[in-house]
Design a protein around this motif. Sequence first.
Motif, PDB file in Angstrom:
ATOM      1  N   GLU A  89      11.271  -9.338  11.875  1.00  0.00           N
ATOM      2  CA  GLU A  89      10.203  -9.064  10.902  1.00  0.00           C
ATOM      3  C   GLU A  89       9.025 -10.002  11.126  1.00  0.00           C
ATOM      4  N   ILE A  90       9.313 -11.275  11.319  1.00  0.00           N
ATOM      5  CA  ILE A  90       8.255 -12.257  11.537  1.00  0.00           C
ATOM      6  C   ILE A  90       7.436 -11.904  12.776  1.00  0.00           C
ATOM      7  N   LYS A  91       8.121 -11.538  13.851  1.00  0.00           N
ATOM      8  CA  LYS A  91       7.424 -11.177  15.085  1.00  0.00           C
ATOM      9  C   LYS A  91       6.551  -9.939  14.891  1.00  0.00           C
ATOM     10  N   GLU A  92       7.058  -8.959  14.135  1.00  0.00           N
ATOM     11  CA  GLU A  92       6.298  -7.734  13.930  1.00  0.00           C
ATOM     12  C   GLU A  92       5.082  -7.977  13.042  1.00  0.00           C
ATOM     13  N   VAL A  93       5.256  -8.796  12.003  1.00  0.00           N
ATOM     14  CA  VAL A  93       4.121  -9.130  11.134  1.00  0.00           C
ATOM     15  C   VAL A  93       3.068  -9.898  11.926  1.00  0.00           C
ATOM     16  N   GLU A  94       3.513 -10.831  12.728  1.00  0.00           N
ATOM     17  CA  GLU A  94       2.606 -11.611  13.578  1.00  0.00           C
ATOM     18  C   GLU A  94       1.772 -10.681  14.461  1.00  0.00           C
ATOM     19  N   ARG A  95       2.439  -9.709  15.062  1.00  0.00           N
ATOM     20  CA  ARG A  95       1.746  -8.763  15.948  1.00  0.00           C
ATOM     21  C   ARG A  95       0.829  -7.835  15.171  1.00  0.00           C
ATOM     22  N   THR A  96       1.289  -7.345  14.038  1.00  0.00           N
ATOM     23  CA  THR A  96       0.521  -6.377  13.257  1.00  0.00           C
ATOM     24  C   THR A  96      -0.770  -6.983  12.714  1.00  0.00           C
ATOM     25  N   ASP A 116      10.900  -4.511   4.420  1.00  0.00           N
ATOM     26  CA  ASP A 116      11.470  -3.437   3.597  1.00  0.00           C
ATOM     27  C   ASP A 116      12.476  -3.958   2.576  1.00  0.00           C
ATOM     28  N   SER A 117      13.270  -4.944   2.962  1.00  0.00           N
ATOM     29  CA  SER A 117      14.314  -5.447   2.054  1.00  0.00           C
ATOM     30  C   SER A 117      13.745  -6.232   0.882  1.00  0.00           C
ATOM     31  N   GLU A 118      12.479  -6.636   0.984  1.00  0.00           N
ATOM     32  CA  GLU A 118      11.850  -7.398  -0.096  1.00  0.00           C
ATOM     33  C   GLU A 118      11.172  -6.487  -1.117  1.00  0.00           C
ATOM     34  N   LEU A 119      11.047  -5.214  -0.799  1.00  0.00           N
ATOM     35  CA  LEU A 119      10.374  -4.272  -1.685  1.00  0.00           C
ATOM     36  C   LEU A 119      11.371  -3.565  -2.594  1.00  0.00           C
ATOM     37  N   GLY A 120      10.882  -3.126  -3.751  1.00  0.00           N
ATOM     38  CA  GLY A 120      11.704  -2.367  -4.680  1.00  0.00           C
ATOM     39  C   GLY A 120      10.855  -1.338  -5.389  1.00  0.00           C
ATOM     40  N   GLU A 121      11.480  -0.586  -6.246  1.00  0.00           N
ATOM     41  CA  GLU A 121      10.759   0.433  -7.005  1.00  0.00           C
ATOM     42  C   GLU A 121      10.146  -0.178  -8.263  1.00  0.00           C
ATOM     43  N   PRO A 159       8.559  -6.372  -9.303  1.00  0.00           N
ATOM     44  CA  PRO A 159       7.252  -6.983  -8.998  1.00  0.00           C
ATOM     45  C   PRO A 159       6.730  -6.686  -7.597  1.00  0.00           C
ATOM     46  N   ARG A 160       7.620  -6.744  -6.608  1.00  0.00           N
ATOM     47  CA  ARG A 160       7.183  -6.494  -5.233  1.00  0.00           C
ATOM     48  C   ARG A 160       7.406  -5.016  -4.891  1.00  0.00           C
ATOM     49  N   SER A 161       6.678  -4.174  -5.577  1.00  0.00           N
ATOM     50  CA  SER A 161       6.679  -2.745  -5.276  1.00  0.00           C
ATOM     51  C   SER A 161       5.309  -2.374  -4.739  1.00  0.00           C
TER      52      SER A 161
END
Length: 224
Positions: free
Chosen positions: A57-64, A181-186, A190-192
């Motif tokens: 995830e860190i690598k993908e965020v860094e790239r994005t 994705d695992s940090e998001l919720g409906e 709060p993190r929706s």
Amino acid sequence: MSNVVVVSAHPDDEVLGVGGTLLKHIKRGDTVYWIVTTGLIENHIFSKERVESRKQEIKEVERTIGISKTFLLRYPTMSLSSRSVIEMVSDISEIFNEVKPEIVYCVNRSDAHSDHRVTFDAVMACTKSFRYPFIKKVLMYECLSETEFAPALPEKAFIPNYYVDISNFMDNKIKTMQIYDSELGEHPFPRSIENIKALATYRGASVGVKYAEAFQLIKYIDKD
């Protein structure tokens, strides 16, 4: 062009609080560096698979986002205390002297999570003008699920006084957040996605734009 450092206690803080602003910095040609003070370690809470997926995830965020370099300090997450500050100050000082940031974004000083508060204290110790003369601007950012759950006391309030129009970057901020994705919720979690957009809409409406990110300016030095 400026050198910019964003400091997060945990991966996802940076996207929630500064994601659109970082994308805007990159668009302008600024160089962005990322410091993550804590990391997952394999134990009874986090599996080997989860530790590995977080690295990806860190690598993908860094790239994005387009981050030039990421510094992972790897203090065990959920374990920072006042005793961590001395060692962390040394780590952050070394990074600051390497990349010489003009702009520093840091987690809010009074967030509910103790990792955020310790990280802030360590960062602030590395912003003294006589030791780090290259730093011109220091800002705190808000982080959903942490800033709004801080004690409702005047001395702990996040008081936004600096806003960045991220209207052209909101879609990419959301796409970047979906990497976690695992940090998001409906909603009403709060993190929706709905809540991320709602906060950006509210901050934008406060300053007459569609979407914005809000900061509390700690220091601004106007010099060449």
